[in-house]
Each structure stands twice: as C-alpha cells, then as structure tokens.
Design a protein around this motif. Structure first.
Motif, PDB file in Angstrom:
ATOM      1  N   LYS A 106       2.587  -4.702  -5.000  1.00 12.26           N
ATOM      2  CA  LYS A 106       2.731  -4.626  -3.551  1.00 12.26           C
ATOM      3  C   LYS A 106       1.619  -5.435  -2.878  1.00 12.26           C
ATOM      4  O   LYS A 106       0.448  -5.323  -3.247  1.00 12.26           O
ATOM      5  N   GLU A 108       0.244  -4.995  -0.057  1.00 12.66           N
ATOM      6  CA  GLU A 108      -0.747  -4.131   0.575  1.00 12.66           C
ATOM      7  C   GLU A 108      -1.804  -3.668  -0.446  1.00 12.66           C
ATOM      8  O   GLU A 108      -2.974  -3.529  -0.112  1.00 12.66           O
ATOM      9  N   GLN A 412      -2.679   4.614   8.587  1.00  7.96           N
ATOM     10  CA  GLN A 412      -2.545   3.564   7.580  1.00  7.96           C
ATOM     11  C   GLN A 412      -2.385   4.145   6.178  1.00  7.96           C
ATOM     12  O   GLN A 412      -1.611   3.638   5.364  1.00  7.96           O
ATOM     13  N   GLU A 415       1.145   5.270   5.707  1.00  9.89           N
ATOM     14  CA  GLU A 415       2.059   4.131   5.542  1.00  9.89           C
ATOM     15  C   GLU A 415       1.925   3.534   4.144  1.00  9.89           C
ATOM     16  O   GLU A 415       2.916   3.181   3.503  1.00  9.89           O
ATOM     17  N   LEU A 416       0.692   3.412   3.654  1.00 13.22           N
ATOM     18  CA  LEU A 416       0.479   2.883   2.300  1.00 13.22           C
ATOM     19  C   LEU A 416       1.134   3.774   1.247  1.00 13.22           C
ATOM     20  O   LEU A 416       1.731   3.292   0.282  1.00 13.22           O
ATOM     21  N   SER A 417       1.032   5.081   1.460  1.00  9.51           N
ATOM     22  CA  SER A 417       1.660   6.012   0.525  1.00  9.51           C
ATOM     23  C   SER A 417       3.175   5.910   0.606  1.00  9.51           C
ATOM     24  O   SER A 417       3.871   5.954  -0.418  1.00  9.51           O
ATOM     25  N   LYS A 418       3.685   5.744   1.802  1.00  9.36           N
ATOM     26  CA  LYS A 418       5.129   5.641   2.009  1.00  9.36           C
ATOM     27  C   LYS A 418       5.704   4.405   1.341  1.00  9.36           C
ATOM     28  O   LYS A 418       6.790   4.441   0.742  1.00  9.36           O
ATOM     29  N   THR A 419       4.984   3.287   1.410  1.00  6.21           N
ATOM     30  CA  THR A 419       5.482   2.039   0.805  1.00  6.21           C
ATOM     31  C   THR A 419       5.296   2.009  -0.709  1.00  6.21           C
ATOM     32  O   THR A 419       5.840   1.139  -1.384  1.00  6.21           O
ATOM     33  N   ALA A 421       2.387   1.466  -2.151  1.00 10.85           N
ATOM     34  CA  ALA A 421       1.267   0.605  -2.516  1.00 10.85           C
ATOM     35  C   ALA A 421       0.166   1.406  -3.196  1.00 10.85           C
ATOM     36  O   ALA A 421      -0.553   0.892  -4.052  1.00 10.85           O
TER      37      ALA A 421
END
Length: 431
Positions: A106, A108, A412, A415-419, A421
């Motif tokens: 990823k 990110e 943030q 969001e990082l956990s959701k994607t 990354a």
C-alpha cells in the motif's frame, strides 16, 4: 519460503518463578548503552531478528515492521511448541522491540516507512537482495531520505554474485560451506550442527557491523551500508579450520577420524564414549593422559606424534575410557590435570551450577500473561545483564503509538486501518 503452521501445541508448565519486568527502563548502564538510537527493523526468520534484539537489549528503540498477517517467525513453532499462540521462533529473537504492522503493498504504508527512515539511525533488513529496492525503500533511496542512515542488509550469499537469488537458509549454507562435512565423520559422513549455528553467528556479526557503523557515525556523522551473509558467517565460523587448510600441504580428507573432533587436531582432542555416557577430552599432553589412564607402554604415543598417529592414539584412549564410567574418568582426569568435561544433555545444562549462577536463562511474563523462558543476553556490562523491558510483543501492539509519534492523528489512523495499510489498531490478538 513457506511454512506449515502447527495446529496443536505441547502443554507448557506455567508454574515457574517469574522475574518481574520493570514498568519502565530503569536507566541502568547497560540499558543506556544505545539509548537514543532508533533501529527500523524489516527482519524475519532468525538472523535478522536476533541481531536487532541484541541492539534492543542495549537500549536501542527497535521498531520491528511486519505485514498485517505477521512475519514468518510468528508462524513456525519449532517442535510444534506454542505458548498462548506464540511460536518459539518469535520468543527467540523479538524481546525489547516495539511491533508495527505495515502492508508495504500500500502506498500509504510506504509513506509511513519513509517517515520512519527519516527518523532512524539504522535501517536493518534481511529480504532477498533487491526486494526493498522494488518498493522504493532500498539503500540508494534510503540515503536520499536520510543521508546519515546506516543501512544494514543480511542475505544468504551476499548482495550480488552468482548465488544472489538462491534461497539462503542455515542448513543449506552449512552444507555448501563445508561445515556439515567437518562436523561429520569418515565413518558416518556429513552431519549438520544441531542448531542454526550460522544464523546465530551471522546475527552476532550483523549486530557487530551495525555497532561499528554507529561508532563511526557518532564520530563523523557519516552513514554506512553494512552487508552480512550466511555464507560469510559460516566460513567465519570455520576460520581456524580454513586457515589451517589453505596454508601448507592440504589434507586429502577433512572429515575427522573416530572420536577426534576437527581434522586439524591431534589426539586426544575429541569426545569419547564411556561405560555409561560420553566425556570430552581437550588439548593436552598425550603422555600425561597415557599415564593417567595407565595405558600399556606399547599404546603410549609420544606428544610429538599426536597428530600424525592420532588414529592410533585415539583408538587406544577410546578403548580404555569405554571400560570406565564417566564419574571414574572425571576423578582420574581431575587428579591428573587433564582438561575434560562431561557431555551434558539439555537437562544437565539447565541445572548446571555455572549456568544457574550466570543467569543464562530467565523466566518472565510474556505479552499474553503466560510465563516464557528466554535465553539471556550473552554479555554483561558493569557486571549486569540487560533487562527484558518488553517481552516479544503481540503483532502490531505499538502500531498506534509509533504512528502518533510520527504525527498521525486519530482520523488518519482510522483511515490507515480501514485501507489495510496498517494492521488492526490496539490489537489484542495473540502472536
């Protein structure tokens, strides 16, 4: 390399005396040796994690980066043993480290890695050569991010050359380096050392190389690339043997004869069966040993012929020792000033008075709460051993903590956990 994860575990006895872990580092001398040094560790298997653990024991802030599903050391148990889901390989080389999960596929996650490189003194990795280059995290790119970075790479055979893409693994390297040959015998053929000796020695060299680079960086501000390979470590283990082999007349066969340990040693150097066990007889005078064992005159080999007639000498010693118990041999050898040692099994080692005195093994509470037994750091500093400040951590246990140190806020992080990354935050998963 793939590994089959065991689906069962042996019962572990948790009723053991546990050394309490300090809530915070106490600032004692050995914990301060590398205080303020940050090591970003992209290591898996054994050599890399053990090297990074050595630095972590000395107070370095080691951030162990793993994929969200965990690195190899979490998935292979060794003897199918697990403690609350924690593998033996995990427990071997991962204390005193913070755990961060990143999916480097990823973008990110790559950005997080780049930020960590910028804030680190050392970046250590043991992927096959070229893997991190493809991700934009190789040495040349790391230098652009942090010109003073110490980039330490461990590999199977070196960063380049005809074997660069071969799988590097301890047993394979023991075979190709000659170590299995000299550990075997003429009668039984090659035999590998019973532990991952090359991995462990490679880890020591890896840590030593990093420490040397840190000394220069402290003095000059200059970064460095450090390369260590299993192959070079295996040859370094045989330094005495190869130096002897490569200079002067070479022997036709480097496998040892009979009980002699090492082709370049003369008698009596080796391990001999007794009536009830085995005993090691080290360097010393053949004449003194012959007198101690009361060998017949015609079986006594002069000291000056200890190498040339070693087969004959060792055979006479072996026949004599085989008629005695280990205790009888020890009594004789102590009286005669012969260097010797009983051959211990693991139970004997654990209860050995000197091992106990040295605190070579220690029991601490693991990350899951279950007691775990670890091999202590091998060096003392001002008479003290480094503490186990953190037992091997649950996967990603410090992900949130580390990302917040880099300036990421709660939105943030979510969001990082959701994607994907990073792994699940505030994870309560076992290793």
């Amino acid at each position: 390399m793939t590994a089959q994860v065991a689906t069962h575990s042996y019962e572990i006895d948790f009723k053991r005396e546990v050394d309490p872990l300090p809530e915070k580092p106490k600032g004692e001398a050995m914990a301060d040796l590398l205080s303020g040094v940050r090591v970003l560790s992209f290591n898996h298997f054994l050599m890399g994690p053990v090297a990074a653990q050595f630095l972590a024991d000395l107070g370095a802030d080691v951030i162990a980066v793993e994929p969200p599903d965990g690195a190899f050391q979490r998935k292979w148990g060794g003897a199918d043993k697990w403690v609350d889901g924690q593998s033996m390989l995990l427990l071997t080389g991962n204390r005193n480290k913070r755990s961060l999960t990143l999916d480097l596929k990823k973008p990110e996650a790559i950005e997080i890695a780049r930020k960590l490189i910028a804030t680190s003194d050392v970046m250590a990795e043991n992927f096959r050569p070229g893997v991190l280059d493809k991700l934009g995290l190789g040495y040349e790119e790391a230098k652009k991010i942090n010109p003073q970075i110490i980039y330490a790479a461990a590999s199977g055979y070196g960063p380049d050359g005809p074997y660069v893409y071969r799988p590097g693994q301890d047993l394979l390297v023991q075979a190709m380096s000659g170590l299995a040959t000299i550990t075997g015998s003429r009668e039984q053929g090659p035999r590998a050392v019973g532990v991952s000796a090359v991995d462990h020695h490679g880890a020591a060299l890896f840590a030593a190389g990093i420490l040397a680079a840190l000394v220069r960086k402290t003095r000059t501000g200059q970064g460095c690339r450090v390369d260590v390979s299993l192959l070079s470590a295996a040859l370094d283990l045989q330094m005495e043997s190869f130096t002897c082999y490569l200079n002067g007349q070479r022997p036709d066969d480097v496998r040892q004869p009979g009980p002699i340990s090492g082709w370049y040693y003369g008698a009596p150097y080796g391990i001999y069966p007794t009536r009830d066990a085995h005993i090691a007889i080290s360097l010393g005078s053949l004449s003194a040993l012959s007198k101690t064992l009361d060998l017949p005159v015609d079986q006594r080999i002069p000291d000056k012929e200890a190498y040339r007639r070693r087969d004959e000498a060792s055979a006479a010693i072996a026949a004599n020792v085989a008629e005695r118990t280990t205790a009888e041999c020890i009594a004789l050898f102590e009286a005669g000033g012969i260097w010797h040692a009983a051959v211990n099994d693991y139970a004997d080692v654990v209860s050995d008075p000197q091992v106990v005195h040295n605190k070579n093994f220690q029991v601490v509470n693991g990350a899951t709460g279950a007691p775990i037994t670890l091999v202590s750091h091998p060096v003392r500093y001002d008479g003290k051993l480094p503490e186990v400040r953190l037992p091997p951590q649950k996967l990603g246990a410090q992900t949130e903590e580390i990302l917040k140190e880099l300036g990421y806020d709660d939105r943030q992080l979510k969001e990082l956990s959701k994607t994907g990354a990073v792994g699940a935050l505030k994870s309560a998963r076992a290793a």
